[in-house]
Enzyme design. Structure first.
Site, PDB file in Angstrom:
ATOM      1  N   TYR A  53       1.026  -1.046  -0.438  1.00  0.00           N
ATOM      2  CA  TYR A  53      -0.092   0.171   0.398  1.00  0.00           C
ATOM      3  C   TYR A  53       0.463   1.438  -0.109  1.00  0.00           C
ATOM      4  O   TYR A  53       2.238   0.753   0.516  1.00  0.00           O
ATOM      5  CB  TYR A  53      -0.993  -0.146   1.320  1.00  0.00           C
ATOM      6  CG  TYR A  53      -2.059   0.951   1.368  1.00  0.00           C
ATOM      7  CD1 TYR A  53      -2.877   0.590   0.181  1.00  0.00           C
ATOM      8  CD2 TYR A  53      -2.340   1.849   2.237  1.00  0.00           C
ATOM      9  CE1 TYR A  53      -4.160   1.941  -0.161  1.00  0.00           C
ATOM     10  CE2 TYR A  53      -3.159   2.919   1.854  1.00  0.00           C
ATOM     11  CZ  TYR A  53      -4.116   2.997   0.758  1.00  0.00           C
ATOM     12  OH  TYR A  53      -5.484   3.829   1.042  1.00  0.00           O
ATOM     13  N   ASN A 154     -18.481  -2.460  -9.737  1.00  0.00           N
ATOM     14  CA  ASN A 154     -19.513  -3.242  -8.506  1.00  0.00           C
ATOM     15  C   ASN A 154     -18.796  -3.248  -7.117  1.00  0.00           C
ATOM     16  O   ASN A 154     -19.105  -3.465  -6.160  1.00  0.00           O
ATOM     17  CB  ASN A 154     -19.753  -4.603  -9.410  1.00  0.00           C
ATOM     18  CG  ASN A 154     -17.854  -4.768  -9.810  1.00  0.00           C
ATOM     19  OD1 ASN A 154     -17.447  -4.340 -10.278  1.00  0.00           O
ATOM     20  ND2 ASN A 154     -17.832  -5.856  -9.168  1.00  0.00           N
ATOM     21  N   SER A 155     -17.953  -1.646  -7.387  1.00  0.00           N
ATOM     22  CA  SER A 155     -16.939  -1.853  -5.889  1.00  0.00           C
ATOM     23  C   SER A 155     -17.431  -1.492  -4.831  1.00  0.00           C
ATOM     24  O   SER A 155     -18.408  -0.599  -5.014  1.00  0.00           O
ATOM     25  CB  SER A 155     -15.835  -1.214  -6.274  1.00  0.00           C
ATOM     26  OG  SER A 155     -15.728   0.258  -7.001  1.00  0.00           O
ATOM     27  N   VAL A 157     -16.589   1.306  -3.600  1.00  0.00           N
ATOM     28  CA  VAL A 157     -16.934   3.158  -4.197  1.00  0.00           C
ATOM     29  C   VAL A 157     -17.814   3.518  -5.692  1.00  0.00           C
ATOM     30  O   VAL A 157     -18.756   4.483  -5.365  1.00  0.00           O
ATOM     31  CB  VAL A 157     -14.705   3.857  -4.284  1.00  0.00           C
ATOM     32  CG1 VAL A 157     -15.599   5.468  -5.392  1.00  0.00           C
ATOM     33  CG2 VAL A 157     -15.117   3.812  -3.448  1.00  0.00           C
ATOM     34  N   ARG A 177     -15.657  -5.237 -14.962  1.00  0.00           N
ATOM     35  CA  ARG A 177     -14.641  -5.875 -15.338  1.00  0.00           C
ATOM     36  C   ARG A 177     -14.806  -7.772 -16.186  1.00  0.00           C
ATOM     37  O   ARG A 177     -14.334  -7.726 -16.811  1.00  0.00           O
ATOM     38  CB  ARG A 177     -13.001  -6.047 -14.591  1.00  0.00           C
ATOM     39  CG  ARG A 177     -12.955  -4.779 -14.492  1.00  0.00           C
ATOM     40  CD  ARG A 177     -11.621  -4.979 -13.871  1.00  0.00           C
ATOM     41  NE  ARG A 177     -11.436  -5.266 -13.043  1.00  0.00           N
ATOM     42  CZ  ARG A 177     -10.115  -5.123 -12.033  1.00  0.00           C
ATOM     43  NH1 ARG A 177      -9.016  -6.024 -12.798  1.00  0.00           N
ATOM     44  NH2 ARG A 177     -10.420  -6.040 -11.005  1.00  0.00           N
ATOM     45  N   PHE A 266      -6.794  10.895  -6.763  1.00  0.00           N
ATOM     46  CA  PHE A 266      -7.344  11.430  -5.377  1.00  0.00           C
ATOM     47  C   PHE A 266      -6.683   9.774  -3.664  1.00  0.00           C
ATOM     48  O   PHE A 266      -6.907   9.206  -4.608  1.00  0.00           O
ATOM     49  CB  PHE A 266      -9.142  10.933  -5.862  1.00  0.00           C
ATOM     50  CG  PHE A 266      -9.968  11.407  -4.211  1.00  0.00           C
ATOM     51  CD1 PHE A 266      -9.812  12.409  -3.606  1.00  0.00           C
ATOM     52  CD2 PHE A 266     -10.070  10.356  -3.458  1.00  0.00           C
ATOM     53  CE1 PHE A 266     -10.413  12.834  -2.483  1.00  0.00           C
ATOM     54  CE2 PHE A 266     -10.480  10.906  -2.078  1.00  0.00           C
ATOM     55  CZ  PHE A 266     -10.779  12.058  -1.817  1.00  0.00           C
ATOM     56  N   TRP A 267      -6.674  10.418  -3.209  1.00  0.00           N
ATOM     57  CA  TRP A 267      -6.445   9.257  -1.912  1.00  0.00           C
ATOM     58  C   TRP A 267      -6.735   9.623  -0.598  1.00  0.00           C
ATOM     59  O   TRP A 267      -6.068  11.258  -0.512  1.00  0.00           O
ATOM     60  CB  TRP A 267      -5.091   9.144  -1.509  1.00  0.00           C
ATOM     61  CG  TRP A 267      -3.960   8.159  -0.373  1.00  0.00           C
ATOM     62  CD1 TRP A 267      -4.715   7.284  -0.377  1.00  0.00           C
ATOM     63  CD2 TRP A 267      -3.398   8.418  -0.141  1.00  0.00           C
ATOM     64  NE1 TRP A 267      -4.536   6.500   0.828  1.00  0.00           N
ATOM     65  CE2 TRP A 267      -3.002   7.127   0.753  1.00  0.00           C
ATOM     66  CE3 TRP A 267      -2.439   9.120  -0.249  1.00  0.00           C
ATOM     67  CZ2 TRP A 267      -1.884   6.881   1.702  1.00  0.00           C
ATOM     68  CZ3 TRP A 267      -1.268   8.325   1.052  1.00  0.00           C
ATOM     69  CH2 TRP A 267      -1.357   7.134   1.527  1.00  0.00           C
TER      70      TRP A 267
END
Length: 331
Positions: A53, A154-155, A157, A177, A266-267
């Site tokens: 990460y 489909n996530s 977010v 996907r 973006f984070w």
């Protein structure tokens, strides 16, 4: 009390264990003791445990879990913003301790009281709903009727972004996907759901009648970044916030040079670092009301207690899963 810990980076289901640790003790001045009600397992959690990460715990062993929902058990002296019994969002950036644990001690000033609502839905509040909201608002000025395109629809977010866009009168094109994810995204309220492929720009142009989106949201990277870049209008912006493909973002020079397409990133942790505390509290309060009203919600795949943390992590890492996996430390 029980908590979770990993002493080496690796496959999450293999390296994270449930352990007995000391109780955090009574709160000091300006502190609060929280009982963790529920905590999601996010892709960022898996990447952090794998050592892949953007940030690391700094040293091992480290406590696991990055966000969740807490209930204030006890507030210390000089605390006036929360009281015992309040539900509050929890994030490791502010608390310093992993959220896959029974209790945490943290500074009370970072806590925002929340309305009573479905605890699993509220447990998602710290990161994913504000991520979706801020990507919709902070990069391109949009008006009702404008188009937005996103991949990984489909996530978690992705679900929030579709719901927030609809509430703002925006029209979305939701890209996935695999064909098997289409039905779930449609059931969540999406109208235009496409499976990613080389001809994505042509299909987007057909749906929009040539009125191309000016904002694209990318969680996949790799070739999918290029497909989004070729699907937005001239001068449009692609915002990347993930790398589900494991590859670097790619955009063809024709889109950057001749069509002036922008790539930004973006984070949420950067927002945590830079935004005034009052602004974050206000954003949480606004999104919590939408969750309590049922206007923001995600499918739930399963919940696991701390003693089943290995099973929980294996489930969260499995492919083809629809719905979020949660850790419920009080179970």
């Amino acid at each position: 009390m029980r908590a979770t810990e990993y002493s080496e980076y690796g496959t999450p289901a293999e390296v994270v264990t449930c352990i007995d640790v000391d109780d955090p003790g009574p709160p000091g001045s300006g502190e609060a003791i929280l009982e963790i009600v529920a905590s999601p397992i996010n892709p960022s959690d898996l990447l952090r445990i794998q050592g892949a990460y953007g940030t690391s715990p700094g040293s091992l062993p480290a406590r696991a879990g990055s966000q969740g929902l807490g209930r204030v058990v006890e507030a210390g002296p000089d605390v006036d913003n929360v009281s015992a019994g309040d539900l509050v969002p929890v994030h490791v950036f502010f608390t310093g301790g992993g959220t896959w644990a029974e209790r945490l001690k943290c500074p009370a000033a970072v806590l925002t009281p929340l309305p009573e609502a479905d605890p699993l839905q509220l447990a998602m509040l710290p990161v994913n709903p504000p991520t979706a909201a801020l990507m919709l608002s902070d990069f391109v000025t949009l008006a009702p009727g404008d188009w937005v395109i996103q991949n990984a629809a489909n996530s978690t977010v992705g679900h929030y972004l579709t719901q927030l866009a609809a509430a703002q009168g925006l029209r979305t094109i939701d890209v996935v996907r695999r064909e098997g994810a289409v039905a779930g995204v449609r059931e969540a309220g999406a109208e235009h759901v496409l499976v990613s492929g080389p001809d994505l720009p042509e299909r987007v142009a057909e749906i929009t009648g040539g009125e191309l989106p000016r904002l694209a949201i990318d969680a996949v990277a790799g070739d999918d970044t290029e497909r989004l870049a070729s699907s937005v209008a001239e001068g449009g912006t692609v915002v990347n916030y993930g790398l589900l493909s494991g590859e670097a973002c790619r955009i063809h020079p024709r889109d950057i040079v001749f069509r002036r397409v922008n790539l930004d990133g973006f984070w949420m942790q950067t927002y945590f670092q830079e935004a005034p505390r009052e602004q974050l509290h206000g954003l949480y309060a606004k999104l919590a009301r939408l969750i309590a009203d049922g206007r923001l919600h995600i499918p739930v795949a399963a919940t696991y207690g701390l003693d089943a943390i290995g099973e929980a992590l294996a489930h969260a890492a499995s492919g083809g899963r629809d719905g979020k996996v949660f850790v419920t430390p009080q179970a």
